[in-house]
Design an enzyme around this catalytic site. Sequence first.
Site, PDB file in Angstrom:
ATOM      1  N   ASN A   9       0.859  -1.185   0.000  1.00 35.55           N
ATOM      2  CA  ASN A   9       0.000   0.000   0.000  1.00 35.55           C
ATOM      3  C   ASN A   9       0.897   1.238   0.000  1.00 35.55           C
ATOM      4  O   ASN A   9       1.513   1.561   1.007  1.00 35.55           O
ATOM      5  CB  ASN A   9      -0.889  -0.050   1.258  1.00 35.55           C
ATOM      6  CG  ASN A   9      -1.740   1.186   1.430  1.00 35.55           C
ATOM      7  OD1 ASN A   9      -1.821   2.029   0.525  1.00 35.55           O
ATOM      8  ND2 ASN A   9      -2.374   1.311   2.583  1.00 35.55           N
ATOM      9  N   LYS A  11       0.053   4.258  -0.223  1.00 40.73           N
ATOM     10  CA  LYS A  11      -0.592   5.431   0.402  1.00 40.73           C
ATOM     11  C   LYS A  11      -0.388   6.676  -0.488  1.00 40.73           C
ATOM     12  O   LYS A  11      -0.430   6.552  -1.705  1.00 40.73           O
ATOM     13  CB  LYS A  11      -0.071   5.619   1.831  1.00 40.73           C
ATOM     14  CG  LYS A  11      -0.194   4.327   2.645  1.00 40.73           C
ATOM     15  CD  LYS A  11       0.019   4.510   4.121  1.00 40.73           C
ATOM     16  CE  LYS A  11      -0.132   3.169   4.818  1.00 40.73           C
ATOM     17  NZ  LYS A  11      -0.036   3.256   6.269  1.00 40.73           N
ATOM     18  N   HIS A  96      -9.454   1.301   5.109  1.00 41.25           N
ATOM     19  CA  HIS A  96      -8.153   1.444   5.784  1.00 41.25           C
ATOM     20  C   HIS A  96      -8.343   2.361   6.994  1.00 41.25           C
ATOM     21  O   HIS A  96      -9.150   3.301   6.948  1.00 41.25           O
ATOM     22  CB  HIS A  96      -7.116   2.020   4.812  1.00 41.25           C
ATOM     23  CG  HIS A  96      -5.733   1.948   5.379  1.00 41.25           C
ATOM     24  ND1 HIS A  96      -5.282   2.876   6.303  1.00 41.25           N
ATOM     25  CD2 HIS A  96      -4.738   1.055   5.215  1.00 41.25           C
ATOM     26  CE1 HIS A  96      -4.052   2.539   6.664  1.00 41.25           C
ATOM     27  NE2 HIS A  96      -3.686   1.442   6.016  1.00 41.25           N
ATOM     28  N   GLU A  98      -6.687   4.731   8.081  1.00 41.05           N
ATOM     29  CA  GLU A  98      -6.478   6.168   7.807  1.00 41.05           C
ATOM     30  C   GLU A  98      -7.744   6.770   7.204  1.00 41.05           C
ATOM     31  O   GLU A  98      -8.079   7.931   7.467  1.00 41.05           O
ATOM     32  CB  GLU A  98      -5.258   6.343   6.890  1.00 41.05           C
ATOM     33  CG  GLU A  98      -3.963   6.087   7.667  1.00 41.05           C
ATOM     34  CD  GLU A  98      -2.836   5.459   6.885  1.00 41.05           C
ATOM     35  OE1 GLU A  98      -2.857   5.490   5.638  1.00 41.05           O
ATOM     36  OE2 GLU A  98      -1.914   4.909   7.527  1.00 41.05           O
ATOM     37  N   GLU A 168      -5.355  -5.028  10.824  1.00 41.64           N
ATOM     38  CA  GLU A 168      -4.322  -4.016  11.016  1.00 41.64           C
ATOM     39  C   GLU A 168      -4.549  -3.303  12.344  1.00 41.64           C
ATOM     40  O   GLU A 168      -5.361  -2.360  12.417  1.00 41.64           O
ATOM     41  CB  GLU A 168      -4.374  -2.998   9.876  1.00 41.64           C
ATOM     42  CG  GLU A 168      -4.170  -3.624   8.510  1.00 41.64           C
ATOM     43  CD  GLU A 168      -3.503  -2.651   7.533  1.00 41.64           C
ATOM     44  OE1 GLU A 168      -2.452  -3.006   7.004  1.00 41.64           O
ATOM     45  OE2 GLU A 168      -4.033  -1.546   7.338  1.00 41.64           O
ATOM     46  N   GLY A 174       2.652   2.144  10.872  1.00 40.95           N
ATOM     47  CA  GLY A 174       3.593   3.245  10.694  1.00 40.95           C
ATOM     48  C   GLY A 174       4.311   3.643  11.973  1.00 40.95           C
ATOM     49  O   GLY A 174       4.925   4.700  12.045  1.00 40.95           O
ATOM     50  N   SER A 214       3.563  -2.292  10.337  1.00 43.64           N
ATOM     51  CA  SER A 214       5.026  -2.318  10.523  1.00 43.64           C
ATOM     52  C   SER A 214       5.671  -3.652  10.143  1.00 43.64           C
ATOM     53  O   SER A 214       6.607  -4.103  10.806  1.00 43.64           O
ATOM     54  CB  SER A 214       5.396  -1.921  11.952  1.00 43.64           C
ATOM     55  OG  SER A 214       4.996  -0.583  12.201  1.00 43.64           O
TER      56      SER A 214
HETATM   57  P1  PGA Z   1       2.934   0.191   7.683  1.00 40.76           P
HETATM   58  O1  PGA Z   1       1.449   0.373   7.072  1.00 40.76           O
HETATM   59  O2  PGA Z   1       3.483  -1.097   7.098  1.00 40.76           O
HETATM   60  O3  PGA Z   1       3.688   1.394   7.254  1.00 40.76           O
HETATM   61  O4  PGA Z   1       2.784   0.083   9.169  1.00 40.76           O
HETATM   62  C1  PGA Z   1       0.584  -0.709   6.926  1.00 40.76           C
HETATM   63  C2  PGA Z   1      -0.729  -0.251   6.375  1.00 40.76           C
HETATM   64  O5  PGA Z   1      -1.176   0.851   6.705  1.00 40.76           O
HETATM   65  O6  PGA Z   1      -1.366  -0.981   5.585  1.00 40.76           O
END
Ligand code: PGA
Length: 256
Positions: A9, A11, A96, A98, A168, A174, A214
């Site tokens: 992803n 983003k 997601h 976010e 998640e 992140g 992560s």
């Molecule tokens: P990350 O993001 O690997 O940077 O923690 C995962 C995600 O948001 O799908």
Amino acid sequence: MRRPIIGGNWKMNKGLPSEATDMLKKLIPLVKNIDNIDIVIAPPYTTLIPVINLTKNTNIMIAAQNMYFEEKGAFTGEISPIFLKELGCSYVILGHSERRDILKETDEIINKKVKKALNFNLNPIVCIGEHLIEREANKAKEFIEKQFRISFKDLSDEELQKTVIAYEPIWAIGTGRTATPEQAEEIHIFIRDLIASSYNSKTAKVVRIQYGGSIKPSNAKYIFKKENIDGGLVGGASLQAESFSEIVKAANDSPF
Ligand code: PGA
């Protein structure tokens, strides 16, 4: 029996054609011999076309990062599932954290999007997961169960079987703080049990549940070793061809 799936992803990164194509030109040869797992990349809308063109006839499939639940009309700024399907997307990430937390998408909105994506033969990758506050209050499962029940409301067995669930935990996204393989596996089993009790045991066995939060080359193989973890959704580490390909290889070599 479940084919693992690794998603990258991107983003709001690599939205310029030159940066997206640079990355893919490095990635494609690094993963060309991978054949045990599905590889999916989710670029921003602005680079979908070059990315789709470059990955034609490769083992990389493309996802959009979001879509709207209407097909066309006066919805300024929104993207229809028809556009995505026609361009050549196979998957779409929905819900997601976010989008849920920053853009205020509710489980009800996500449910409409999931149904619409399935109507147009786009496989949804639906993210669910708790915040730190629910985990610390020992309410993670309760929170996830509510997301599950509303986001997948009124889906048939066949529709849920085409859906990928990404667990998640928001506190791990992140942050560099990964759930331990045991913490992730516990929730994956919980989600699989929810599927078994609300659908049936066959559907529970078929649905792929990815872990996200992560994932890095250093922890990937420990996470993918768990029986109920069918791959991962990778954010930060998907932006570099080297790190993403190492994660893809860890999944490909894992005894799923
Ligand atoms: P990350 O993001 O690997 O940077 O923690 C995962 C995600 O948001 O799908």
